[in-house]
Design an enzyme around this catalytic site. Sequence first.
Site, PDB file in Angstrom:
ATOM      1  N   LYS A 174     -63.406  82.619 162.647  1.00 35.45           N
ATOM      2  CA  LYS A 174     -63.604  81.161 162.661  1.00 35.45           C
ATOM      3  C   LYS A 174     -64.167  80.733 161.322  1.00 35.45           C
ATOM      4  CE  LYS A 174     -63.844  77.121 164.610  1.00 35.45           C
ATOM      5  NZ  LYS A 174     -62.944  76.674 163.517  1.00 35.45           N
ATOM      6  N   LYS A 200     -73.674  82.679 159.551  1.00 29.61           N
ATOM      7  CA  LYS A 200     -73.807  81.313 160.045  1.00 29.61           C
ATOM      8  C   LYS A 200     -73.297  81.222 161.484  1.00 29.61           C
ATOM      9  CE  LYS A 200     -71.903  78.191 157.393  1.00 29.61           C
ATOM     10  NZ  LYS A 200     -71.048  77.132 156.789  1.00 29.61           N
ATOM     11  N   LYS A 242     -62.585  82.538 156.325  1.00 25.85           N
ATOM     12  CA  LYS A 242     -62.412  81.334 155.499  1.00 25.85           C
ATOM     13  C   LYS A 242     -61.026  81.400 154.883  1.00 25.85           C
ATOM     14  CE  LYS A 242     -64.841  77.724 154.255  1.00 25.85           C
ATOM     15  NZ  LYS A 242     -65.991  77.097 154.954  1.00 25.85           N
ATOM     16  N   ASP A 244     -62.717  71.941 155.420  1.00 23.05           N
ATOM     17  CA  ASP A 244     -63.774  72.186 154.428  1.00 23.05           C
ATOM     18  C   ASP A 244     -63.448  71.217 153.286  1.00 23.05           C
ATOM     19  OD1 ASP A 244     -66.071  74.293 153.860  1.00 23.05           O
ATOM     20  OD2 ASP A 244     -65.032  74.058 151.959  1.00 23.05           O
ATOM     21  N   THR A 248     -71.616  68.300 160.885  1.00 28.43           N
ATOM     22  CA  THR A 248     -72.300  69.060 159.834  1.00 28.43           C
ATOM     23  C   THR A 248     -73.466  68.248 159.277  1.00 28.43           C
ATOM     24  OG1 THR A 248     -70.164  70.038 159.320  1.00 28.43           O
ATOM     25  CG2 THR A 248     -71.945  70.443 157.759  1.00 28.43           C
ATOM     26  N   ASN A 303     -67.300  64.348 153.709  1.00 23.27           N
ATOM     27  CA  ASN A 303     -67.610  64.365 155.128  1.00 23.27           C
ATOM     28  C   ASN A 303     -69.084  64.719 155.394  1.00 23.27           C
ATOM     29  OD1 ASN A 303     -67.772  66.523 157.616  1.00 23.27           O
ATOM     30  ND2 ASN A 303     -66.674  64.662 158.156  1.00 23.27           N
ATOM     31  N   SER A 348     -67.425  72.916 166.229  1.00 18.54           N
ATOM     32  CA  SER A 348     -66.060  73.452 166.320  1.00 18.54           C
ATOM     33  C   SER A 348     -65.942  74.402 167.511  1.00 18.54           C
ATOM     34  CB  SER A 348     -65.697  74.224 165.044  1.00 18.54           C
ATOM     35  OG  SER A 348     -65.253  73.358 164.032  1.00 18.54           O
TER      36      SER A 348
HETATM   37  P1  NDP Z   1     -65.195  66.806 151.200  1.00 16.89           P
HETATM   38  O1  NDP Z   1     -63.932  67.226 150.581  1.00 16.89           O
HETATM   39  O2  NDP Z   1     -65.200  65.814 152.300  1.00 16.89           O
HETATM   40  O3  NDP Z   1     -66.214  66.300 150.087  1.00 16.89           O
HETATM   41  C1  NDP Z   1     -66.572  67.102 149.024  1.00 16.89           C
HETATM   42  C2  NDP Z   1     -67.524  66.335 148.133  1.00 16.89           C
HETATM   43  O4  NDP Z   1     -68.106  67.251 147.207  1.00 16.89           O
HETATM   44  C3  NDP Z   1     -66.839  65.266 147.321  1.00 16.89           C
HETATM   45  O5  NDP Z   1     -67.727  64.214 147.094  1.00 16.89           O
HETATM   46  C4  NDP Z   1     -66.511  66.009 146.030  1.00 16.89           C
HETATM   47  O6  NDP Z   1     -66.328  65.201 144.894  1.00 16.89           O
HETATM   48  C5  NDP Z   1     -67.734  66.851 145.878  1.00 16.89           C
HETATM   49  N1  NDP Z   1     -67.387  68.033 145.070  1.00 16.89           N
HETATM   50  C6  NDP Z   1     -66.437  68.955 145.328  1.00 16.89           C
HETATM   51  N2  NDP Z   1     -66.366  69.861 144.341  1.00 16.89           N
HETATM   52  C7  NDP Z   1     -67.295  69.476 143.449  1.00 16.89           C
HETATM   53  C8  NDP Z   1     -67.724  70.013 142.220  1.00 16.89           C
HETATM   54  N3  NDP Z   1     -67.151  71.118 141.702  1.00 16.89           N
HETATM   55  N4  NDP Z   1     -68.748  69.367 141.583  1.00 16.89           N
HETATM   56  C9  NDP Z   1     -69.318  68.249 142.114  1.00 16.89           C
HETATM   57  N5  NDP Z   1     -68.933  67.709 143.268  1.00 16.89           N
HETATM   58  C10 NDP Z   1     -67.952  68.316 143.930  1.00 16.89           C
HETATM   59  O7  NDP Z   1     -65.880  68.176 151.697  1.00 16.89           O
HETATM   60  P2  NDP Z   1     -67.055  68.383 152.749  1.00 16.89           P
HETATM   61  O8  NDP Z   1     -67.996  67.243 152.739  1.00 16.89           O
HETATM   62  O9  NDP Z   1     -66.446  68.806 154.022  1.00 16.89           O
HETATM   63  O10 NDP Z   1     -67.771  69.686 152.141  1.00 16.89           O
HETATM   64  C11 NDP Z   1     -68.889  69.601 151.273  1.00 16.89           C
HETATM   65  C12 NDP Z   1     -69.647  70.923 151.303  1.00 16.89           C
HETATM   66  O11 NDP Z   1     -70.099  71.187 152.636  1.00 16.89           O
HETATM   67  C13 NDP Z   1     -68.828  72.149 150.901  1.00 16.89           C
HETATM   68  O12 NDP Z   1     -69.683  73.069 150.245  1.00 16.89           O
HETATM   69  C14 NDP Z   1     -68.410  72.738 152.242  1.00 16.89           C
HETATM   70  O13 NDP Z   1     -68.128  74.115 152.140  1.00 16.89           O
HETATM   71  C15 NDP Z   1     -69.663  72.480 153.056  1.00 16.89           C
HETATM   72  N6  NDP Z   1     -69.500  72.479 154.512  1.00 16.89           N
HETATM   73  C16 NDP Z   1     -68.588  71.677 155.128  1.00 16.89           C
HETATM   74  C17 NDP Z   1     -68.482  71.655 156.494  1.00 16.89           C
HETATM   75  C18 NDP Z   1     -67.573  70.736 157.225  1.00 16.89           C
HETATM   76  O14 NDP Z   1     -67.607  70.711 158.448  1.00 16.89           O
HETATM   77  N7  NDP Z   1     -66.757  69.936 156.545  1.00 16.89           N
HETATM   78  C19 NDP Z   1     -69.310  72.567 157.329  1.00 16.89           C
HETATM   79  C20 NDP Z   1     -70.285  73.313 156.583  1.00 16.89           C
HETATM   80  C21 NDP Z   1     -70.349  73.274 155.230  1.00 16.89           C
HETATM   81  P3  NDP Z   1     -64.863  65.039 144.226  1.00 16.89           P
HETATM   82  O15 NDP Z   1     -64.172  64.013 145.046  1.00 16.89           O
HETATM   83  O16 NDP Z   1     -65.138  64.613 142.827  1.00 16.89           O
HETATM   84  O17 NDP Z   1     -64.212  66.391 144.288  1.00 16.89           O
HETATM   85  O1  2IT Z   2     -68.403  75.996 156.151  1.00  8.34           O
HETATM   86  C1  2IT Z   2     -68.202  75.703 157.354  1.00  8.34           C
HETATM   87  O2  2IT Z   2     -68.948  76.098 158.254  1.00  8.34           O
HETATM   88  C2  2IT Z   2     -67.053  74.852 157.672  1.00  8.34           C
HETATM   89  N1  2IT Z   2     -66.349  74.423 156.760  1.00  8.34           N
HETATM   90  C3  2IT Z   2     -66.727  74.522 159.098  1.00  8.34           C
HETATM   91  C4  2IT Z   2     -65.963  75.646 159.741  1.00  8.34           C
HETATM   92  C5  2IT Z   2     -65.451  75.361 161.126  1.00  8.34           C
HETATM   93  O3  2IT Z   2     -64.752  76.254 161.635  1.00  8.34           O
HETATM   94  O4  2IT Z   2     -65.724  74.305 161.708  1.00  8.34           O
END
Ligand code: NDP
Ligand code: 2IT
Length: 446
Positions: free
Chosen positions: A91, A115, A127, A167, A210, A241, A378
């Site tokens: 997952k 996690k 992943k 992600d 999240t 997100n 999830s």
């Molecule tokens: P999104 O794609 O919705 O948003 C990503 C955000 O991070 C955007 O604002 C983006 O800006 C910014 N970003 C991405 N790459 C970079 C970079 N190299 N430098 C600066 N800013 C950057 O992704 P999520 O919100 O889903 O994910 C954000 C983080 O949370 C990630 O690390 C992800 O692994 C983690 N995460 C997500 C989960 C989920 O359920 N979605 C669960 C657990 C962890 P830009 O538009 O400029 O790229």
């Molecule tokens: O980093 C993470 O935990 C996620 N992007 C969510 C993974 C999931 O299966 O919901």
Amino acid sequence: MKNQYLIDLVETVKKRNPNEPEFLQAVEEVLESLEPVIDQHPEFIEKGVMASLVEPERIIKFRVPWLDDNGKVHVNRGFRIQFNSAIGPYKGGLRFHPSVYEGIIKFLGFEQIFKNSLTGLPIGGAKGGSDFDPKGKSDLEVMRFCQSFMTELSKHIGADTDIPAGDIGVGSREIGYMFGQYKRIQNGFSGVLTGKGLSYGGSLVRKEATGYGLCYFTEEMLKAKGNSFEGKTVVISGSGNVAIYAAEKAVQLGGKVVTFSDSNGYIYDKNGVDLDLVKQLKEVERKRIKEYVTVHPEAEYHEGCAGVWSVKCDIALPCATQNELDGESAKKLVANGVIAVAEGANMPSTPDAIECFQSNGVLFGPAKAANAGGVATSALEMSQNSIRYSWTFEETDAKLREIMKDIYIKSAEAAKEYGMEDNLVAGANIAGFLKVADAMMAYGVV
Ligand code: NDP
Ligand code: 2IT
């Protein structure tokens, strides 16, 4: 690290995975935390648990050809790393971003093992993703890419085998295209992806999970020290997100959120951010965060995303990407009086930054624990799909809150038991590891 076996294991990982610094960073942190556990449990070495833990069960790497709107062919790389299935089916999310390569997916898959274990739910670690960049692509281009990606990925996943989700760069639009393609190929309607739309098997609260979970965890961390979100200034990085729903919950809990960022720069609104506007700009119009100041000229936009850490705050929530918060930025936060930092992104703080927070008495919530609410919800989506039923928003949110509280307690207790009170990095790594190690021991050498 003093344990010679662990020192040698890090060397092996280095040799086997050259030029993958993020994976090495994640492995070194975990093995360092586990040293006191290994000292008490040499059987984890003798039975091969440690050696197996750092080697993925399976790495899948494939070509993803797709056509752009002008009929030109593009070829990207797709990945799925099925890291560990000791406690449940694989997952973890899918990331679409140009920076994706095997080392990024490997570090994310490795982190996911611990996690997912911490959530208390039966899910293994994985992943995947691609170096495809969804930015600037039309909906039809994204659709063709997602369909091609899923055409290959579908051979390796399944509702009881491996259940991907979103992600960075993968949200409800991409999940919809991929789920539709999987359903068509398999001629079956199963819960093979999570983060689905509500009309086709998605769970309420998954979109918010999240970010909400991050704040529930932070609240527990603050509460244990007699503090809360009430009246606190909160700095958040990212505007995706995780960032958006972390901001929503931080405000509901009484905080004032003053920043958002993207990879180009950050906005600072001293009056507290206008969340409805950010949702409209990012979720509907897919615009850059700097557009915020065209509607709110009294707010500031600054080029350079790292500048967000120079904004004075009480609570900092990094919600963008790995290694976005380094030692220098950590020093600025500490000098400005930060009391708590909790990671919404995966591995956003560098080892130097973590060391700076811990040595200055800043409460620090590591990603594996603090952002586990997404994958936990999830898993709740998987449960609802299995019983062909949907829980209400309130029921699901209550379960999420309980899970985050439990993760805090487990991490804090494990840290204390192994003589590292208040070190939630060590506590989360240890508590996550012990369940997985126990299952691996039960299987013998497999
Ligand atoms: P999104 O794609 O919705 O948003 C990503 C955000 O991070 C955007 O604002 C983006 O800006 C910014 N970003 C991405 N790459 C970079 C970079 N190299 N430098 C600066 N800013 C950057 O992704 P999520 O919100 O889903 O994910 C954000 C983080 O949370 C990630 O690390 C992800 O692994 C983690 N995460 C997500 C989960 C989920 O359920 N979605 C669960 C657990 C962890 P830009 O538009 O400029 O790229
Ligand atoms: O980093 C993470 O935990 C996620 N992007 C969510 C993974 C999931 O299966 O919901």
